[in-house]
Design a protein around this motif. Structure first.
Motif, PDB file in Angstrom:
ATOM      1  N   GLY A  49       0.823  -1.213   0.000  1.00  0.00           N
ATOM      2  CA  GLY A  49       0.000   0.000   0.000  1.00  0.00           C
ATOM      3  C   GLY A  49       0.850   1.252   0.000  1.00  0.00           C
ATOM      4  N   GLY A  50       0.248   2.337   0.475  1.00  0.00           N
ATOM      5  CA  GLY A  50       0.970   3.597   0.579  1.00  0.00           C
ATOM      6  C   GLY A  50       0.221   4.723  -0.089  1.00  0.00           C
ATOM      7  N   PRO A  51       0.809   5.929  -0.094  1.00  0.00           N
ATOM      8  CA  PRO A  51       0.159   7.096  -0.703  1.00  0.00           C
ATOM      9  C   PRO A  51      -0.162   6.846  -2.172  1.00  0.00           C
ATOM     10  CG  PRO A  51       2.059   7.751   0.599  1.00  0.00           C
ATOM     11  CD  PRO A  51       2.112   6.258   0.507  1.00  0.00           C
ATOM     12  N   GLY A  52      -1.348   7.283  -2.585  1.00  0.00           N
ATOM     13  CA  GLY A  52      -1.741   7.118  -3.975  1.00  0.00           C
ATOM     14  C   GLY A  52      -2.639   5.936  -4.231  1.00  0.00           C
ATOM     15  N   TYR A  53      -2.775   5.049  -3.242  1.00  0.00           N
ATOM     16  CA  TYR A  53      -3.677   3.910  -3.367  1.00  0.00           C
ATOM     17  C   TYR A  53      -5.015   4.240  -2.720  1.00  0.00           C
ATOM     18  CZ  TYR A  53       0.449   1.111  -4.483  1.00  0.00           C
ATOM     19  OH  TYR A  53       1.581   0.611  -5.057  1.00  0.00           O
ATOM     20  N   SER A  54      -6.058   3.583  -3.196  1.00  0.00           N
ATOM     21  CA  SER A  54      -7.382   3.734  -2.606  1.00  0.00           C
ATOM     22  C   SER A  54      -7.789   2.417  -1.947  1.00  0.00           C
ATOM     23  CB  SER A  54      -8.416   4.104  -3.680  1.00  0.00           C
ATOM     24  OG  SER A  54      -8.134   5.362  -4.243  1.00  0.00           O
ATOM     25  N   GLU A  55      -7.975   2.463  -0.632  1.00  0.00           N
ATOM     26  CA  GLU A  55      -8.459   1.291   0.091  1.00  0.00           C
ATOM     27  C   GLU A  55      -9.986   1.279   0.005  1.00  0.00           C
ATOM     28  OE1 GLU A  55      -6.873   1.603   4.028  1.00  0.00           O
ATOM     29  OE2 GLU A  55      -4.827   1.148   3.387  1.00  0.00           O
ATOM     30  N   ILE A  56     -10.545   0.193  -0.513  1.00  0.00           N
ATOM     31  CA  ILE A  56     -11.988   0.113  -0.737  1.00  0.00           C
ATOM     32  C   ILE A  56     -12.590  -0.995   0.117  1.00  0.00           C
ATOM     33  CG2 ILE A  56     -13.825  -0.239  -2.425  1.00  0.00           C
ATOM     34  CD1 ILE A  56     -11.926   0.618  -4.611  1.00  0.00           C
ATOM     35  N   CYS A  57     -13.562  -0.634   0.948  1.00  0.00           N
ATOM     36  CA  CYS A  57     -14.423  -1.616   1.592  1.00  0.00           C
ATOM     37  C   CYS A  57     -15.578  -1.873   0.636  1.00  0.00           C
ATOM     38  CB  CYS A  57     -14.932  -1.102   2.939  1.00  0.00           C
ATOM     39  SG  CYS A  57     -13.663  -0.988   4.215  1.00  0.00           S
ATOM     40  N   GLN A  58     -15.583  -3.030  -0.003  1.00  0.00           N
ATOM     41  CA  GLN A  58     -16.537  -3.300  -1.076  1.00  0.00           C
ATOM     42  C   GLN A  58     -17.931  -3.519  -0.482  1.00  0.00           C
ATOM     43  OE1 GLN A  58     -15.836  -2.866  -4.115  1.00  0.00           O
ATOM     44  NE2 GLN A  58     -13.760  -3.533  -4.628  1.00  0.00           N
TER      45      GLN A  58
END
Length: 302
Positions: A49-58
């Protein structure tokens, strides 16, 4: 092997900050905090992960079904994580969906059916759409496959394009499908508690694209974690619990240093081979390709 910092490509032209609140409803994009139940010990993979990624709870029909780490610049997920629950009815056709909050952080916190000819520029800039796959040589490859879910809602939720990567048909319906069925049978037979699965991609060192929009992975990988399992394992499976992993080819012409090609395989599937391996071996390949340490499961699933 040449290193490739995936986070660099995801940071191009992106602004972080999708975890804002909208109309007093918690955003489903920007943080895994609402869906940590899909990770072993409530801990997402480290080093991916890290900056620039989008964590999505589907989220579908007001319920969380799995989690995905998404790269808007590449318009594909990096991985999806879920709890295995195979069974239920066979696969059936459902509407493909998209994630409104990737396009607008104030949008509804639910995946929605995607129109066949999407024209919303915010959506087009933030994620893949159905037009991207039309007349391409790739199928829509699930990272969280509907066959690994029992309930209809879980199966339906897997048909979001934020869970999809471009996958060659020879892989998708060939050796990769064999792996998914093999893992399902093994976990049903021997896992006595929750089984956590993370499935992701290895990008090309030099990115390849569909329509200059959607990044094509060179390999797919998957790993499962079953902390509680039967003590009466067959000797042949002693090395496959509590965790095991695999990498599958998505390109017939890729070199054979990661996954060798079986020359005796059928012509339709030759070159899309899958190599089974210990979790530590998979993490080694991820480290070499991505340029940093990776831990898929906290404490190696112990």
């Amino acid at each position: 092997m040449q290193n490739f910092r995936l986070s660099h490509s995801c940071m191009i032209g992106l602004l972080v900050g999708l975890a804002t609140l909208a109309h007093r409803v918690r955003a489903e994009v920007g943080s895994f905090s609402s869906c940590l139940q899909f990770f072993h010990k409530a801990s997402s993979p480290r080093g991916l992960g890290g900056p620039g990624y989008s964590e999505i709870c589907q989220r579908y029909e007001n319920t969380y079904h799995f989690a995905s780490l998404y790269c808007k610049q590449r318009r594909t997920p990096i991985y999806s994580a879920y709890v295995f629950s195979s069974g239920g009815r066979k696969r059936y056709r459902v509407a493909w969906m998209y994630e409104p909050q990737l396009a607008n952080s104030r949008a509804r916190p639910e995946m929605e059916p995607i129109p066949p000819n999407m024209t919303d520029q915010n959506v087009l800039e933030s994620q893949a759409v159905l037009q991207d796959y039309m007349n391409s040589t790739f199928t829509k490859g699930h990272l969280s496959p509907n066959s690994h879910h029992k309930e209809d809602q879980d199966k339906n939720a897997s048909f979001t394009l934020t869970n999809i990567v471009p996958q060659k048909a020879g892989s998708n319906s060939g050796p990769w499908a064999v792996l998914e069925n093999e893992v399902a049978a093994r976990l049903i037979a021997y896992c006595t508690g929750p089984a956590y699965i993370v499935t992701g991609v290895l990008p090309y060192v030099r990115p390849r694209w569909i329509r200059n929009r959607v990044a094509v992975p060179e390999y797919l990988w998957s790993a499962y974690c079953c902390p509680s399992f039967k003590s009466s394992l067959p000797e042949s499976l002693h090395d496959t619990f509590p965790t095991f992993a695999a990498i599958g080819r998505n390109d017939r012409l890729s070199p054979q240093d990661i996954v060798p090609v079986n020359p005796k395989a059928r012509n339709s599937t030759r070159g899309y081979d899958v190599r089974r391996m210990p979790l530590e071996t998979l993490e080694g390949y991820l480290r070499e390709r991505l340029g940093g340490p990776v831990n898929v499961f906290l404490d190696q699933c112990l």
